[in-house]
Design a protein around this motif. Structure first.
Motif, PDB file in Angstrom:
ATOM      1  N   THR A   1     113.592 -74.805 111.649  1.00 57.60           N
ATOM      2  CA  THR A   1     114.195 -73.606 112.230  1.00 57.60           C
ATOM      3  C   THR A   1     113.155 -72.494 112.232  1.00 57.60           C
ATOM      4  O   THR A   1     112.534 -72.230 111.206  1.00 57.60           O
ATOM      5  CB  THR A   1     115.406 -73.161 111.377  1.00 57.60           C
ATOM      6  OG1 THR A   1     116.341 -74.227 111.352  1.00 57.60           O
ATOM      7  CG2 THR A   1     116.070 -71.934 111.981  1.00 57.60           C
TER       8      THR A   1
ATOM      9  N   ASP B   1     114.492 -69.250 117.533  1.00 57.62           N
ATOM     10  CA  ASP B   1     115.209 -68.012 117.843  1.00 57.62           C
ATOM     11  C   ASP B   1     114.393 -67.162 118.836  1.00 57.62           C
ATOM     12  O   ASP B   1     113.299 -67.544 119.247  1.00 57.62           O
ATOM     13  CB  ASP B   1     115.500 -67.262 116.530  1.00 57.62           C
ATOM     14  CG  ASP B   1     116.784 -66.456 116.617  1.00 57.62           C
ATOM     15  OD1 ASP B   1     117.085 -65.933 117.712  1.00 57.62           O
ATOM     16  OD2 ASP B   1     117.485 -66.352 115.593  1.00 57.62           O
TER      17      ASP B   1
ATOM     18  N   VAL C   1     115.179 -75.582 116.135  1.00 58.39           N
ATOM     19  CA  VAL C   1     115.839 -74.384 116.664  1.00 58.39           C
ATOM     20  C   VAL C   1     114.822 -73.250 116.669  1.00 58.39           C
ATOM     21  O   VAL C   1     114.172 -72.992 115.654  1.00 58.39           O
ATOM     22  CB  VAL C   1     117.052 -73.990 115.793  1.00 58.39           C
ATOM     23  CG1 VAL C   1     117.694 -72.711 116.328  1.00 58.39           C
ATOM     24  CG2 VAL C   1     118.070 -75.124 115.740  1.00 58.39           C
TER      25      VAL C   1
ATOM     26  N   THR D   1     117.383 -70.129 121.441  1.00 60.13           N
ATOM     27  CA  THR D   1     118.493 -69.176 121.407  1.00 60.13           C
ATOM     28  C   THR D   1     118.600 -68.448 122.745  1.00 60.13           C
ATOM     29  O   THR D   1     119.693 -68.247 123.254  1.00 60.13           O
ATOM     30  CB  THR D   1     118.282 -68.169 120.262  1.00 60.13           C
ATOM     31  OG1 THR D   1     118.066 -68.926 119.073  1.00 60.13           O
ATOM     32  CG2 THR D   1     119.490 -67.268 120.077  1.00 60.13           C
TER      33      THR D   1
ATOM     34  N   ASP E   1     116.048 -81.697 116.870  1.00 55.22           N
ATOM     35  CA  ASP E   1     116.799 -80.667 116.155  1.00 55.22           C
ATOM     36  C   ASP E   1     115.954 -79.502 115.665  1.00 55.22           C
ATOM     37  O   ASP E   1     116.103 -79.030 114.540  1.00 55.22           O
ATOM     38  CB  ASP E   1     117.574 -81.297 114.994  1.00 55.22           C
ATOM     39  CG  ASP E   1     118.585 -82.303 115.523  1.00 55.22           C
ATOM     40  OD1 ASP E   1     119.541 -81.882 116.189  1.00 55.22           O
ATOM     41  OD2 ASP E   1     118.360 -83.516 115.331  1.00 55.22           O
TER      42      ASP E   1
ATOM     43  N   VAL F   1     111.654 -74.015 107.160  1.00 56.29           N
ATOM     44  CA  VAL F   1     112.292 -72.849 107.774  1.00 56.29           C
ATOM     45  C   VAL F   1     111.279 -71.716 107.818  1.00 56.29           C
ATOM     46  O   VAL F   1     110.689 -71.377 106.795  1.00 56.29           O
ATOM     47  CB  VAL F   1     113.519 -72.397 106.937  1.00 56.29           C
ATOM     48  CG1 VAL F   1     114.158 -71.162 107.545  1.00 56.29           C
ATOM     49  CG2 VAL F   1     114.533 -73.525 106.828  1.00 56.29           C
TER      50      VAL F   1
END
Ligand code: UD1
Ligand code: CA
Length: 458
Positions: free
Chosen positions: A293, A277, A275, A257, A273, A310
């Motif tokens: 994630t 933050d 991600v 991010t 893929d 997650v």
């Protein structure tokens, strides 16, 4: 690569204003000098002579020579870089080329070092010297060149004339040369200069006087040759390095991010893929599989996160394994020895230690699970505590498949809760429970009529 390395790390680093020896200060979670050692290892060097002085004992204890032979040489008084190299001469192998590095220059790429060695090998009677060009060269040794533009020597800033101080090609300190020549040159050094030090840099002119050439090379990036003298410089270089790491991850397909708010203090391997933050801190060896994630402010240390899981904001995960399709957090703490099997769910303010949570099991809120073996499809209610510690020893809790632990229950270990058991909310379970029952251990509810609440005295 058949090469030996000398790392100079005896200096005090007084501008760090710290009791810790300079080279033990950490960049990306690793002591500066350990970066140098590891870079040597990556380039395939076999032996490393580390010159230690200030805080010698601490430095010896603070580094590891995994897959590289490490020997320590003590320089009791810091009489200059030439004197430091002199300390190592006895242990040098005369027929193996020597690469000289500084312990406070952590980020030289191993391929930059290999290239310098290759340049040396192309002309093994000369010296391969790493230089760079600075707009503000004050303080550094300057590279002097003759009419033919060949290097003639290095003049230290304090010894340089006004004219020489205009030169902006500087000595980085990194060089590669023939070891038997090095032994001979260093034996001839004197300290007849502005600082009264034995300058290693004087070997450059000696090499040239003997009719040999000094070949220079520059690093791909300036940060590769930047030394650390202050905590400010350390913090600056940390950000440079973190950005470099972040960019490598992004090039590999990881979505960050904000690459400026990313900290890797170890190694991270990511599937596709992923991600991540902002403000995550990743330490040790972390493996993140595809489709994961990671929310903001997550700390991951020595853990594996399975595909499509997650991890939500502010979770702290250490020495844990999380399988596929799990969800963790926000505000979860997974401590060493935690194994979450696929499809399990850990919610906020849940702490887990040395426990396995079976496939599809859940602990959604406010729980402590320690030394437990939890089966599949178990539901652990809010406020559940495994009482694993009797003040002296730890004991195990076993919760079998399909059990439902009502909120605010205590499971006093050692204890086993059978398959499909329902534990009534607020129970204290002290004995094993057989399969398929409702177990409840709370005071029966009663009603008291005509009871008056106390009132305030006037
Ligand atoms: C040295 C070089 C200079 C170069 C600069 C790059 C010499 C004489 N000068 O200068 O040309 O531009 O590095 O930063 O070599 N050390 C020891 N023992 C000693 C002295 C130093 O181990 O007696 C170690 C230090 O801990 C440090 C490294 O050698 O890691 C360099 O020492 P430093 O004092 O920073 O060298 P400079 O004088 O700045
Ligand atoms: Ca320096």
């Amino acid at each position: 690569m058949d090469i030996q390395v000398i790392i100079l790390a005896a200096g005090k680093g007084s501008r760090m204003k710290s009791r810790l020896p300079k080279v033990l200060h950490k960049l990306a979670g690793k002591p500066l000098v350990q970066h140098v050692i590891d870079n040597c290892k990556s380039m395939g060097a076999k032996h490393c002579h580390l010159v230690v002085g200030h805080g010698a004992e601490l430095v010896k204890e603070g580094v590891i020579g995994e897959n590289i032979e490490l020997s320590f040489v003590e320089q009791k008084e810091q009489l200059g870089t030439g004197h430091a190299v002199k300390m190592t001469l006895e242990g040098l192998q005369a027929d193996t080329p020597t690469l000289i590095l500084y312990g406070d220059v952590p980020l030289t790429h191993h391929d930059t070092l290999s290239q310098l060695v290759d340049i040396y090998l192309a002309d093994p009677k000369g010296i391969a010297l790493m230089t760079c060009f600075l707009d503000e060269p004050t303080g550094y040794g300057r590279i002097t060149r003759g009419a033919d533009n060949l290097v003639t020597g290095i003049v230290e800033h304090k010894d340089a004339t006004e004219e020489q101080r205009e030169i902006n090609e500087i000595n980085t300190g990194i060089l590669c040369c023939n070891s038997s020549q090095l032994i001979e040159w260093v034996g001839r050094l004197n300290n007849d200069n502005a600082q009264g030090e034995y300058y290693l840099t004087d070997i450059i002119a000696m090499c040239v006087e003997q009719g040999n050439q000094v070949t220079t090379a520059q690093p791909a990036y300036l940060y590769e040759v930047e030394g650390i003298n202050t905590l400010r410089q350390l913090a600056e270089l940390e950000r440079v390095w973190q950005l470099e790491m972040a960019q490598q991850l992004m090039d590999g397909g990881v979505t960050l991010t904000d690459p400026a708010r990313f900290d890797l203090r170890g190694t991270l391997s990511c599937g596709s893929d992923v991600v991540i933050d902002i403000n995550c801190v990743i330490e040790g060896r972390v493996i993140i599989k595809e489709g994961v994630t990671i929310g903001p402010n997550v700390c991951l240390k020595d853990c594996t996160i399975g595909a499509n899981s997650v991890i939500k904001a502010n979770s702290v995960i250490e020495e844990a394994t999380i399988e596929n399709e799990c969800s963790v957090g926000p505000f979860a703490r997974l401590r060493p020895g935690t194994l979450l099997k696929s499809d399990s769910h850990i919610g906020n303010f849940v702490e887990i230690k040395k426990s396995t949570l079976g496939h599809g099991s859940k602990a959604g809120h406010l729980a402590y699970i320690g030394d437990a073996e939890v089966g599949e499809k178990v539901n652990i209610g809010a406020g559940t505590i495994t009482c694993n510690y009797d003040g002296a020893n730890k004991h195990k809790t076993i919760i079998e498949d399909g059990a439902f632990i009502g909120s605010d229950s205590q499971l006093v270990a050692p204890v086993r809760v059978g398959k499909n058991v329902t534990v009534g909310a607020g129970s204290t379970i002290t004995k094993d429970v057989q399969d398929d029952v409702l177990v409840i251990s709370r005071v029966k509810q009663k009603e008291i009529n005509d009871w008056k609440r106390p009132v305030k005295n006037k």
